[in-house]
Design a protein around this motif. Structure first.
Motif, PDB file in Angstrom:
ATOM      1  N   ILE A  49      44.945 -41.201  20.432  1.00  0.00           N
ATOM      2  CA  ILE A  49      46.291 -41.675  20.746  1.00  0.00           C
ATOM      3  C   ILE A  49      46.210 -43.106  21.275  1.00  0.00           C
ATOM      4  O   ILE A  49      45.193 -43.479  21.846  1.00  0.00           O
ATOM      5  CB  ILE A  49      46.969 -40.769  21.799  1.00  0.00           C
ATOM      6  CG1 ILE A  49      48.421 -41.151  21.988  1.00  0.00           C
ATOM      7  CG2 ILE A  49      46.231 -40.784  23.107  1.00  0.00           C
ATOM      8  CD1 ILE A  49      49.215 -40.173  22.840  1.00  0.00           C
ATOM      9  N   SER A  57      52.511 -37.277  13.162  1.00  0.00           N
ATOM     10  CA  SER A  57      52.718 -38.565  12.499  1.00  0.00           C
ATOM     11  C   SER A  57      51.755 -39.650  12.984  1.00  0.00           C
ATOM     12  O   SER A  57      51.850 -40.791  12.540  1.00  0.00           O
ATOM     13  CB  SER A  57      54.161 -39.037  12.717  1.00  0.00           C
ATOM     14  OG  SER A  57      54.440 -39.167  14.105  1.00  0.00           O
ATOM     15  N   ARG A  58      50.842 -39.306  13.878  1.00  0.00           N
ATOM     16  CA  ARG A  58      49.913 -40.300  14.413  1.00  0.00           C
ATOM     17  C   ARG A  58      48.612 -40.318  13.615  1.00  0.00           C
ATOM     18  O   ARG A  58      48.132 -39.266  13.165  1.00  0.00           O
ATOM     19  CB  ARG A  58      49.604 -40.020  15.892  1.00  0.00           C
ATOM     20  CG  ARG A  58      50.781 -40.206  16.822  1.00  0.00           C
ATOM     21  CD  ARG A  58      50.298 -40.385  18.263  1.00  0.00           C
ATOM     22  NE  ARG A  58      49.467 -39.297  18.715  1.00  0.00           N
ATOM     23  CZ  ARG A  58      49.873 -38.312  19.513  1.00  0.00           C
ATOM     24  NH1 ARG A  58      51.123 -38.291  19.954  1.00  0.00           N
ATOM     25  NH2 ARG A  58      49.051 -37.361  19.890  1.00  0.00           N
ATOM     26  N   PRO A  59      47.999 -41.500  13.471  1.00  0.00           N
ATOM     27  CA  PRO A  59      46.710 -41.574  12.782  1.00  0.00           C
ATOM     28  C   PRO A  59      45.623 -40.765  13.471  1.00  0.00           C
ATOM     29  O   PRO A  59      44.641 -40.381  12.842  1.00  0.00           O
ATOM     30  CB  PRO A  59      46.377 -43.079  12.812  1.00  0.00           C
ATOM     31  CG  PRO A  59      47.687 -43.762  13.034  1.00  0.00           C
ATOM     32  CD  PRO A  59      48.509 -42.828  13.851  1.00  0.00           C
ATOM     33  N   GLY A  60      45.796 -40.506  14.764  1.00  0.00           N
ATOM     34  CA  GLY A  60      44.788 -39.769  15.497  1.00  0.00           C
ATOM     35  C   GLY A  60      44.523 -38.386  14.940  1.00  0.00           C
ATOM     36  O   GLY A  60      43.406 -37.860  15.060  1.00  0.00           O
ATOM     37  N   ASP A  62      48.875 -31.191  21.960  1.00  0.00           N
ATOM     38  CA  ASP A  62      48.890 -32.603  21.587  1.00  0.00           C
ATOM     39  C   ASP A  62      47.510 -33.191  21.897  1.00  0.00           C
ATOM     40  O   ASP A  62      47.154 -33.376  23.063  1.00  0.00           O
ATOM     41  CB  ASP A  62      49.966 -33.342  22.388  1.00  0.00           C
ATOM     42  CG  ASP A  62      50.289 -34.707  21.814  1.00  0.00           C
ATOM     43  OD1 ASP A  62      49.567 -35.155  20.895  1.00  0.00           O
ATOM     44  OD2 ASP A  62      51.254 -35.344  22.272  1.00  0.00           O
ATOM     45  N   THR A  76      53.806 -45.450  26.858  1.00  0.00           N
ATOM     46  CA  THR A  76      55.073 -44.888  26.378  1.00  0.00           C
ATOM     47  C   THR A  76      56.192 -45.874  26.676  1.00  0.00           C
ATOM     48  O   THR A  76      56.545 -46.072  27.843  1.00  0.00           O
ATOM     49  CB  THR A  76      55.374 -43.547  27.076  1.00  0.00           C
ATOM     50  OG1 THR A  76      54.286 -42.650  26.893  1.00  0.00           O
ATOM     51  CG2 THR A  76      56.644 -42.928  26.506  1.00  0.00           C
ATOM     52  N   ALA A 128      52.285 -35.314  17.446  1.00  0.00           N
ATOM     53  CA  ALA A 128      50.966 -35.750  16.971  1.00  0.00           C
ATOM     54  C   ALA A 128      50.861 -35.773  15.453  1.00  0.00           C
ATOM     55  O   ALA A 128      49.933 -36.386  14.911  1.00  0.00           O
ATOM     56  CB  ALA A 128      49.884 -34.836  17.545  1.00  0.00           C
ATOM     57  N   TYR A 184      47.253 -44.048  27.236  1.00  0.00           N
ATOM     58  CA  TYR A 184      48.273 -44.362  26.239  1.00  0.00           C
ATOM     59  C   TYR A 184      49.535 -44.856  26.922  1.00  0.00           C
ATOM     60  O   TYR A 184      49.799 -44.547  28.083  1.00  0.00           O
ATOM     61  CB  TYR A 184      48.581 -43.149  25.355  1.00  0.00           C
ATOM     62  CG  TYR A 184      49.106 -41.934  26.081  1.00  0.00           C
ATOM     63  CD1 TYR A 184      50.476 -41.686  26.168  1.00  0.00           C
ATOM     64  CD2 TYR A 184      48.240 -41.019  26.664  1.00  0.00           C
ATOM     65  CE1 TYR A 184      50.960 -40.576  26.828  1.00  0.00           C
ATOM     66  CE2 TYR A 184      48.720 -39.900  27.326  1.00  0.00           C
ATOM     67  CZ  TYR A 184      50.083 -39.682  27.396  1.00  0.00           C
ATOM     68  OH  TYR A 184      50.571 -38.574  28.059  1.00  0.00           O
TER      69      TYR A 184
END
Length: 470
Positions: free
Chosen positions: A470, A416-419, A444, A281, A414, A279
């Motif tokens: 992620i 707010s993430r689609p994962g 996470d 950043t 985590a 991922y």
């Protein structure tokens, strides 16, 4: 034809230097130069760029005047020359040229140096020859004069020490006045303190000081959170000032935390490395990429960290789920998680998830890691037989075994993430294996394997399918 350090063909067989973004930014004399260099690390302002097999790069950079600045860098020193009037060394143009070099191969095709660059390079190398210096080490970590490099390191350590003492005084003043008495008016003071740490060439201290700005007045209980961060900052300060009395691994961790550049060292570890997660950043115009690997034979977890300039993705990329036969060289420091990818020997059959631990054991794993690096925000861990379930404040991962009833909150990052929803769908109420990081904010999740997938499936066609979170 020989491949260079950066994977480029070298027509002369001489390895050409290929610097990373991290190495280039470490050369910046101050934060302003670093910020300006990032803006110049794109192709837009540059023309006439080129490189040769000896480790030289050059280019013309548009400035405020009608004539572009002539910039040339000999990476074997390194040494720099630029027609700009800047008194900073290296200047932003030299740094920008090197940043562009890390991300744009097309702009630096092998060529004969421009006349003005050839003249400077010839003069420099003639002087080096008269002094009996080496013909040139093209490694970005190499130095033409080890004694001079040692003196530079000593001078930088002295500046960092001065900055650490100044920061200690600032923390003492804040605590003497009471943390609860601070408010948003302190923002400028913290920024000024952070700038002083940058001047002291301690970017790690500067980054931690800036984090204090976000805590002050951030909601109920913020004085407690501020006290915690001030305590960690004080611990890092005192560790630096007493680094000579620390064990070597902890001393290396402290040097890394204050922001001194470190190089991978020690014997390389060859293994079948399974790619668990990757991922990016963003940090302004710099992008940091983290790749987590697991050694199937050594049972070691490793982190590959790379950077991309001017909004470009880092060059290093590995598909999540594959397993590669490769060598990794660890960096010094507590835990030795970070490593540098070396020679790759090919891919291996698909693998199932790495060995996992129970939810109840995860906090102790993070606690043990803190003994080696007290400033760790999180630690990698694989949890087995967990089920994601909603909780009062968000979500949590719960041990699937009823007799345990252990649970970990899912980290706020985590939520707010689609994962997270991928994880819920993959589980469907059944136990899954999840890889991620556990820290003081919770767990996470980064990758997951569906119900029924385990190590016994390794090497079976279709096994080991991983879901990126992620």
């Amino acid at each position: 034809m020989q491949l260079s350090h950066g994977g480029e063909p070298s027509p002369t067989g001489v390895p050409m230097a290929r610097w990373s973004v991290e190495q280039v930014l470490a050369l910046a004399p101050d934060a302003a130069s670093r910020k300006a260099a990032v803006r110049l690390g794109a192709a837009g302002p540059w023309s006439g760029t080129g490189s040769d097999a000896t480790g030289a790069v050059w280019g013309l950079c548009e400035g405020s005047g009608s004539t572009p600045y002539r910039t040339v860098v000999d990476t074997t020193g390194p040494a720099y020359a630029c027609s700009c009037p800047s008194r900073r060394f290296p200047c932003k143009h030299a740094l920008g040229l090197l940043l562009l070099r890390t991300s744009d191969d097309i702009a630096f095709r092998p060529a004969e140096p421009a006349d003005w660059a050839r003249t400077w390079l010839a003069d420099r190398r003639a002087r080096a020859a008269r002094k009996g210096g080496p013909a040139g080490d093209a490694s970005p970590r190499g130095t033409a004069d080890p004694a001079a490099a040692r003196k530079r390191a000593e001078r930088r350590a002295e500046r960092v020490t001065g900055g650490a003492r100044e920061l200690e005084q600032r923390l003492a003043d804040v605590l003497r006045g009471g943390l609860a008495a601070t408010d948003r008016s302190e923002y400028g003071v913290w920024e000024e303190t952070a700038a002083r740490m940058v001047d002291a060439q301690a970017p790690g201290l500067a980054a931690r000081v800036r984090e204090l700005n976000a805590i002050t007045g951030s909601g109920p209980g913020w004085p407690v959170r501020l006290l915690e961060e001030c305590g960690l900052l004080h611990l890092l300060d005192t560790a630096w000032l007493g680094r000579d009395r620390l064990p070597d691994p902890l001393a290396a961790t402290v040097r890394t935390r204050v922001g001194l550049p470190m190089s991978a060292e020690g014997p390389p570890v060859r293994d079948r490395w399974q790619v668990l997660a990757q991922y990016d950043t963003p940090d302004g115009r710099i992008v940091a990429r983290r790749i987590w690997l697991y050694g199937r034979g050594s049972h070691r977890t490793a982190l590959l960290l790379s950077f991309g300039a001017a909004g470009r993705s880092p060059a290093q990329a590995l598909p999540v789920g594959v397993t590669i036969d490769a060598e990794l060289t660890p960096y010094p420091g507590g835990g030795q998680l970070r490593a540098e990818l070396g020679e790759q020997f090919g891919a291996t059959p698909a693998a199932g998830p790495p060995p996992g631990i129970a939810v109840a054991a995860a906090p102790a794993v993070y606690g043990n890691a803190l003994r080696d690096d007290p400033w760790l925000d999180a630690w990698p861990v694989t949890l087995r037989d967990v089920i994601p379930v909603p909780s009062k404040d968000g979500w949590q991962v719960v041990d699937a075994h009823a007799e345990s009833a252990a649970a970990l909150p899912v980290a706020p990052a985590a939520l707010s993430r689609p994962g997270l929803w991928k994880l819920v769908a993959l589980s469907g109420g059944a136990p899954v294996t999840v890889f991620g990081e556990i820290g003081h904010r919770g767990f996470d999740p980064f990758a997951a394997w569906g119900p029924g997938e385990g190590e016994e499936c390794e090497g079976v066609m279709g096994s080991g399918s991983v879901v990126r979170l992620i």
